[in-house]
Write a protein that holds these residues in place. Structure first.
Motif, PDB file in Angstrom:
ATOM      1  N   VAL A 142      20.575 100.888  85.910  1.00 50.43           N
ATOM      2  CA  VAL A 142      19.530 101.272  86.841  1.00 50.43           C
ATOM      3  C   VAL A 142      19.145 100.063  87.680  1.00 50.43           C
ATOM      4  O   VAL A 142      19.402  98.923  87.307  1.00 50.43           O
ATOM      5  CB  VAL A 142      18.268 101.826  86.124  1.00 50.43           C
ATOM      6  N   VAL A 143      18.514 100.354  88.817  1.00 54.04           N
ATOM      7  CA  VAL A 143      17.894  99.315  89.634  1.00 54.04           C
ATOM      8  C   VAL A 143      16.389  99.535  89.526  1.00 54.04           C
ATOM      9  O   VAL A 143      15.897 100.634  89.796  1.00 54.04           O
ATOM     10  CB  VAL A 143      18.344  99.398  91.108  1.00 54.04           C
ATOM     11  N   VAL A 144      15.682  98.498  89.102  1.00 49.09           N
ATOM     12  CA  VAL A 144      14.234  98.550  88.986  1.00 49.09           C
ATOM     13  C   VAL A 144      13.660  97.751  90.147  1.00 49.09           C
ATOM     14  O   VAL A 144      14.006  96.583  90.333  1.00 49.09           O
ATOM     15  CB  VAL A 144      13.756  97.972  87.637  1.00 49.09           C
ATOM     16  N   THR A 145      12.817  98.400  90.943  1.00 44.88           N
ATOM     17  CA  THR A 145      12.267  97.774  92.141  1.00 44.88           C
ATOM     18  C   THR A 145      10.770  97.565  91.984  1.00 44.88           C
ATOM     19  O   THR A 145      10.059  98.432  91.485  1.00 44.88           O
ATOM     20  CB  THR A 145      12.540  98.659  93.377  1.00 44.88           C
ATOM     21  N   THR A 146      10.312  96.407  92.432  1.00 47.19           N
ATOM     22  CA  THR A 146       8.889  96.103  92.511  1.00 47.19           C
ATOM     23  C   THR A 146       8.657  95.268  93.768  1.00 47.19           C
ATOM     24  O   THR A 146       9.608  94.921  94.467  1.00 47.19           O
ATOM     25  CB  THR A 146       8.393  95.375  91.239  1.00 47.19           C
TER      26      THR A 146
ATOM     27  N   ILE B  25       7.114  93.722  83.891  1.00 47.57           N
ATOM     28  CA  ILE B  25       6.620  93.583  85.262  1.00 47.57           C
ATOM     29  C   ILE B  25       5.113  93.795  85.295  1.00 47.57           C
ATOM     30  O   ILE B  25       4.375  93.018  85.902  1.00 47.57           O
ATOM     31  CB  ILE B  25       7.347  94.557  86.213  1.00 47.57           C
ATOM     32  N   GLY B  26       4.631  94.836  84.624  1.00 44.26           N
ATOM     33  CA  GLY B  26       3.202  95.115  84.600  1.00 44.26           C
ATOM     34  C   GLY B  26       2.393  93.977  84.008  1.00 44.26           C
ATOM     35  O   GLY B  26       1.310  93.643  84.513  1.00 44.26           O
ATOM     36  N   ALA B  27       2.922  93.353  82.963  1.00 45.93           N
ATOM     37  CA  ALA B  27       2.224  92.236  82.316  1.00 45.93           C
ATOM     38  C   ALA B  27       2.218  90.979  83.185  1.00 45.93           C
ATOM     39  O   ALA B  27       1.285  90.173  83.109  1.00 45.93           O
ATOM     40  CB  ALA B  27       2.870  91.937  80.962  1.00 45.93           C
TER      41      ALA B  27
ATOM     42  N   ALA C  72       9.477  83.966  90.924  1.00 40.11           N
ATOM     43  CA  ALA C  72       9.082  83.670  89.546  1.00 40.11           C
ATOM     44  C   ALA C  72       9.294  84.887  88.648  1.00 40.11           C
ATOM     45  O   ALA C  72       9.808  84.763  87.524  1.00 40.11           O
ATOM     46  CB  ALA C  72       7.625  83.207  89.507  1.00 40.11           C
ATOM     47  N   LEU C  73       8.918  86.061  89.127  1.00 37.92           N
ATOM     48  CA  LEU C  73       9.112  87.282  88.353  1.00 37.92           C
ATOM     49  C   LEU C  73      10.594  87.539  88.123  1.00 37.92           C
ATOM     50  O   LEU C  73      11.023  87.844  86.996  1.00 37.92           O
ATOM     51  CB  LEU C  73       8.472  88.478  89.058  1.00 37.92           C
ATOM     52  N   ALA C  74      11.388  87.428  89.174  1.00 36.96           N
ATOM     53  CA  ALA C  74      12.831  87.669  89.060  1.00 36.96           C
ATOM     54  C   ALA C  74      13.469  86.694  88.076  1.00 36.96           C
ATOM     55  O   ALA C  74      14.251  87.101  87.210  1.00 36.96           O
ATOM     56  CB  ALA C  74      13.485  87.556  90.437  1.00 36.96           C
ATOM     57  N   ALA C  75      13.130  85.426  88.184  1.00 36.62           N
ATOM     58  CA  ALA C  75      13.703  84.410  87.295  1.00 36.62           C
ATOM     59  C   ALA C  75      13.309  84.668  85.843  1.00 36.62           C
ATOM     60  O   ALA C  75      14.140  84.557  84.936  1.00 36.62           O
ATOM     61  CB  ALA C  75      13.261  83.022  87.730  1.00 36.62           C
ATOM     62  N   ALA C  76      12.059  85.041  85.618  1.00 29.24           N
ATOM     63  CA  ALA C  76      11.604  85.310  84.251  1.00 29.24           C
ATOM     64  C   ALA C  76      12.329  86.515  83.660  1.00 29.24           C
ATOM     65  O   ALA C  76      12.739  86.493  82.496  1.00 29.24           O
ATOM     66  CB  ALA C  76      10.095  85.525  84.239  1.00 29.24           C
TER      67      ALA C  76
END
Length: 110
Positions: free
Chosen positions: A9-13, A76-78, A23-27
């Motif tokens: 799947v592709v998860v998009t935000t 992602i939410g966290a 930072a989110l992507a790297a984590a």
């Protein structure tokens, strides 16, 4: 698509700054919740607080296994500072089998 092809799947935000998106992507990649991520500058128009908002944002597309989508959504939410962050999960119905296998391999604990 062969039955042995992994479910991907592709998860998009989105994020309001490139730094936060990176930072989110790297984590997510470091935690093996995503094999890779692409970050794109976008313009978003949406209803919020009773009026149309017009914002520059950064879209993050994360590639992962279907069985990790819920964990990645929670992650992602966290990590996110939006009150209601966008998180959309889109199934990959076909693709390069070698690439899909790579996504599965890179999101498996090593």
């Amino acid at each position: 698509m062969p039955a042995t092809t992994p479910d991907v799947v592709v998860v998009t935000t989105t994020h309001e700054t490139e730094d936060k998106a990176r930072a989110l992507a790297a984590a997510a990649v470091r935690e093996r919740l995503a094999a890779c991520a692409q970050i794109h500058p976008i313009r978003s128009l949406y209803w919020w607080d009773g009026e149309v908002q017009d914002s520059a944002e950064w879209r993050v597309d994360l590639k992962t296994r279907t069985d990790l989508a819920d964990r990645l959504t929670a992650f992602i939410g966290a990590q996110h500072d939006y009150e209601t962050p966008e998180v959309v999960v889109v199934p990959v119905t076909a693709g390069n089998p070698a690439y899909l296998e790579w996504v599965a391999a890179e999101t498996t604990a090593h």
